[in-house]
Design a protein around this motif. Structure first.
Motif, short mmCIF file in Angstrom:
data_model
loop_
_atom_site.label_atom_id
_atom_site.label_comp_id
_atom_site.label_asym_id
_atom_site.label_seq_id
_atom_site.Cartn_x
_atom_site.Cartn_y
_atom_site.Cartn_z
N CYS A 221 90.11 9.54 -104.11
CA CYS A 221 90.43 8.49 -103.15
C CYS A 221 90.27 8.98 -101.71
O CYS A 221 89.78 8.26 -100.83
CB CYS A 221 91.85 7.98 -103.37
SG CYS A 221 92.08 7.09 -104.92
N LEU A 222 90.68 10.23 -101.46
CA LEU A 222 90.59 10.78 -100.10
C LEU A 222 89.14 10.91 -99.66
O LEU A 222 88.77 10.50 -98.54
CB LEU A 222 91.28 12.15 -100.05
CG LEU A 222 91.19 12.89 -98.71
CD1 LEU A 222 91.88 12.10 -97.60
CD2 LEU A 222 91.80 14.28 -98.82
N VAL A 223 88.30 11.48 -100.50
CA VAL A 223 86.89 11.67 -100.14
C VAL A 223 86.18 10.32 -100.02
O VAL A 223 85.35 10.12 -99.13
CB VAL A 223 86.18 12.58 -101.15
CG1 VAL A 223 84.70 12.71 -100.82
CG2 VAL A 223 86.83 13.96 -101.18
N ALA A 224 86.54 9.38 -100.90
CA ALA A 224 85.98 8.03 -100.77
C ALA A 224 86.37 7.42 -99.43
O ALA A 224 85.55 6.78 -98.76
CB ALA A 224 86.47 7.15 -101.93
N HIS A 225 87.62 7.63 -99.01
CA HIS A 225 88.07 7.16 -97.69
C HIS A 225 87.22 7.76 -96.58
O HIS A 225 86.81 7.05 -95.64
CB HIS A 225 89.53 7.52 -97.48
CG HIS A 225 89.93 7.54 -96.03
ND1 HIS A 225 90.18 6.40 -95.31
CD2 HIS A 225 90.10 8.59 -95.17
CE1 HIS A 225 90.49 6.72 -94.06
NE2 HIS A 225 90.44 8.04 -93.95
N VAL A 226 86.94 9.05 -96.67
CA VAL A 226 86.16 9.73 -95.64
C VAL A 226 84.78 9.09 -95.48
O VAL A 226 84.33 8.80 -94.35
CB VAL A 226 86.02 11.23 -95.98
CG1 VAL A 226 84.98 11.89 -95.08
CG2 VAL A 226 87.36 11.94 -95.85
N PHE A 227 84.11 8.82 -96.60
CA PHE A 227 82.78 8.24 -96.52
C PHE A 227 82.82 6.77 -96.10
O PHE A 227 81.94 6.30 -95.36
CB PHE A 227 82.05 8.40 -97.86
CG PHE A 227 81.54 9.78 -98.10
CD1 PHE A 227 80.55 10.33 -97.30
CD2 PHE A 227 82.06 10.57 -99.12
CE1 PHE A 227 80.08 11.61 -97.51
CE2 PHE A 227 81.60 11.85 -99.34
CZ PHE A 227 80.60 12.38 -98.53
N ASP B 241 78.16 9.13 -105.59
CA ASP B 241 77.41 10.39 -105.77
C ASP B 241 77.91 11.46 -104.82
O ASP B 241 78.13 12.61 -105.22
CB ASP B 241 75.91 10.15 -105.60
CG ASP B 241 75.57 9.50 -104.25
OD1 ASP B 241 76.46 8.87 -103.64
OD2 ASP B 241 74.40 9.62 -103.82
N GLU B 242 78.13 11.07 -103.56
CA GLU B 242 78.63 12.03 -102.57
C GLU B 242 80.10 12.38 -102.86
O GLU B 242 80.52 13.53 -102.70
CB GLU B 242 78.51 11.44 -101.16
CG GLU B 242 77.09 11.11 -100.74
CD GLU B 242 76.26 12.35 -100.44
OE1 GLU B 242 76.85 13.45 -100.38
OE2 GLU B 242 75.05 12.22 -100.28
N VAL B 243 80.87 11.38 -103.26
CA VAL B 243 82.27 11.63 -103.59
C VAL B 243 82.37 12.62 -104.74
O VAL B 243 83.16 13.58 -104.71
CB VAL B 243 82.99 10.31 -103.96
CG1 VAL B 243 84.39 10.59 -104.51
CG2 VAL B 243 83.08 9.40 -102.74
N GLY B 244 81.54 12.42 -105.76
CA GLY B 244 81.55 13.33 -106.91
C GLY B 244 81.17 14.75 -106.54
O GLY B 244 81.75 15.72 -107.05
N ALA B 245 80.21 14.88 -105.62
CA ALA B 245 79.74 16.22 -105.23
C ALA B 245 80.84 17.02 -104.53
O ALA B 245 80.79 18.26 -104.53
CB ALA B 245 78.53 16.10 -104.31
N SER C 68 95.65 7.86 -101.74
CA SER C 68 95.49 9.32 -101.85
C SER C 68 96.74 10.04 -101.36
O SER C 68 97.22 10.99 -102.00
CB SER C 68 94.26 9.78 -101.08
OG SER C 68 94.45 9.69 -99.67
N LEU C 69 97.30 9.60 -100.24
CA LEU C 69 98.47 10.29 -99.69
C LEU C 69 99.70 10.09 -100.57
O LEU C 69 100.54 11.00 -100.70
CB LEU C 69 98.73 9.81 -98.27
CG LEU C 69 97.68 10.20 -97.22
CD1 LEU C 69 98.03 9.65 -95.85
CD2 LEU C 69 97.51 11.73 -97.15
N VAL C 70 99.83 8.91 -101.17
CA VAL C 70 100.95 8.69 -102.09
C VAL C 70 100.84 9.63 -103.28
O VAL C 70 101.83 10.26 -103.70
CB VAL C 70 100.98 7.21 -102.57
CG1 VAL C 70 101.94 7.05 -103.75
CG2 VAL C 70 101.40 6.30 -101.43
N LEU C 71 99.64 9.75 -103.83
CA LEU C 71 99.45 10.64 -104.98
C LEU C 71 99.67 12.10 -104.60
O LEU C 71 100.31 12.85 -105.34
CB LEU C 71 98.04 10.45 -105.56
CG LEU C 71 97.78 9.10 -106.25
CD1 LEU C 71 96.32 8.99 -106.66
CD2 LEU C 71 98.68 8.94 -107.48
N ALA D 257 89.04 1.28 -96.50
CA ALA D 257 89.27 2.65 -96.04
C ALA D 257 90.75 2.96 -95.96
O ALA D 257 91.22 4.02 -96.41
CB ALA D 257 88.61 2.88 -94.68
N GLY D 258 91.52 2.03 -95.41
CA GLY D 258 92.96 2.23 -95.29
C GLY D 258 93.65 2.29 -96.63
O GLY D 258 94.57 3.11 -96.84
#
Length: 286
Positions: free
Chosen positions: A49-55, A12-16, A98-101, A91-92
């Motif tokens: 993927c990046l925002v999911a990593h952050v959370f 939910d947070e990732v989507g926002a 994300s960075l590869v993409l 997380a890693g």
């Protein structure tokens, strides 16, 4: 195992947080040809993927405090049977994907993605944990919100003055939301010894700072409409100020309880989603 790992991602947070880079990309893309649609899809997948990593990193770092919070304890990764080491791998992995993409697109996008990951580490990582540094944590959110827009913008064009100015709107919104979120978590953060703005200066002051920044954000984007940095249709955002103020007064009358603040949070998310939709439609039509 995959299902348990996925259950630890706050979708939910990732989507926002997907709207900001999407709007940035639309601002710089112009017309969307087949190749540009593919670029946009890759950029958005990388950002998910990046925002999911952050959370996930935030949850990995804050697990000790979350287990002391009765509202969160049953929703932690530990309650779902995962260890801290396993969540660290998740997380890693999300960051690496994300960075590869991002790297498949261009150097600018990759660097902005890496910058967001770096800001996240400064905020959440135990060795630094700037989440507990009043005002500095808000500065991180302002920079992070602005960079998130620039990440999307850089998918199709170089950063120019217009991009930098418009990005400040997203920085303001992100920072204002951060102040409000800290007011919600005031009691838990104080219990865990995390010196957020709400703990350092008081819940009411943190809440008030959030309201002020939200009002500035509405006024700022309306002014950008007048100055043609964004489509003139965005002038309408100034008309949302009374709605936000009314919802804020209601939260104050309710005693700034977590429940009343979450109602306010839902309200302003709808308001800013409306601003975002109008912004996208106006840019596309122009």
């Amino acid at each position: 195992m995959a299902a348990r790992w996925l259950s630890c991602i706050r979708f939910d947070e990732v989507g926002a947080l997907q709207a900001t880079p999407l709007i940035g990309a639309i601002f710089s893309a112009g017309s969307l040809s087949g190749a540009r649609v593919l670029t946009l899809a890759i950029m958005m997948a990388a950002n998910v993927c990046l925002v999911a990593h952050v959370f996930v990193l935030n949850d990995w770092s804050g697990i000790d405090g979350d287990l002391k919070d009765p509202d969160r304890a049953n929703r932690t990764f530990a309650a779902k049977g995962l260890t801290r080491t396993e969540l660290g791998y998740l997380a890693g992995s999300l960051l690496a994907i994300s960075l590869v993409l991002f790297g498949l697109l261009n150097t600018r996008v990759f660097l902005f993605g890496a910058a967001i990951a770096g800001l996240s580490a400064l905020y959440s990582a135990p060795a630094l944990h700037w989440k507990g540094s009043p005002l500095i944590n808000s500065a991180l959110h302002f920079v992070g919100g602005s960079v998130h827009f620039l990440l999307g913008y850089s998918a199709f064009g170089a950063i120019d003055m217009r991009a930098l100015v418009v990005s400040c709107f997203f920085g303001l919104v992100f920072t204002a939301g951060h102040f409000t979120h800290e007011a919600i978590d005031h009691e838990v953060d104080r219990l865990n010894g995390i010196r957020t703005n709400a703990v350092a200066f008081g819940k009411a002051r943190s809440f008030g700072a959030g309201v002020v920044l939200f009002i500035l954000a509405y006024a700022f984007v309306a002014a950008l409409g007048v100055l043609r940095f964004v489509p003139p249709a965005l002038i309408f955002a100034a008309g949302l100020i009374p709605v936000h103020l009314l919802a804020s007064v209601q939260a104050m009358r309710a005693g700034l309880t977590p429940q009343s603040l979450r109602r306010l949070q839902r309200c302003y998310r709808v308001l800013f989603a409306t601003v975002g939709i109008v912004m996208i439609v106006a840019v596309v039509l122009s």
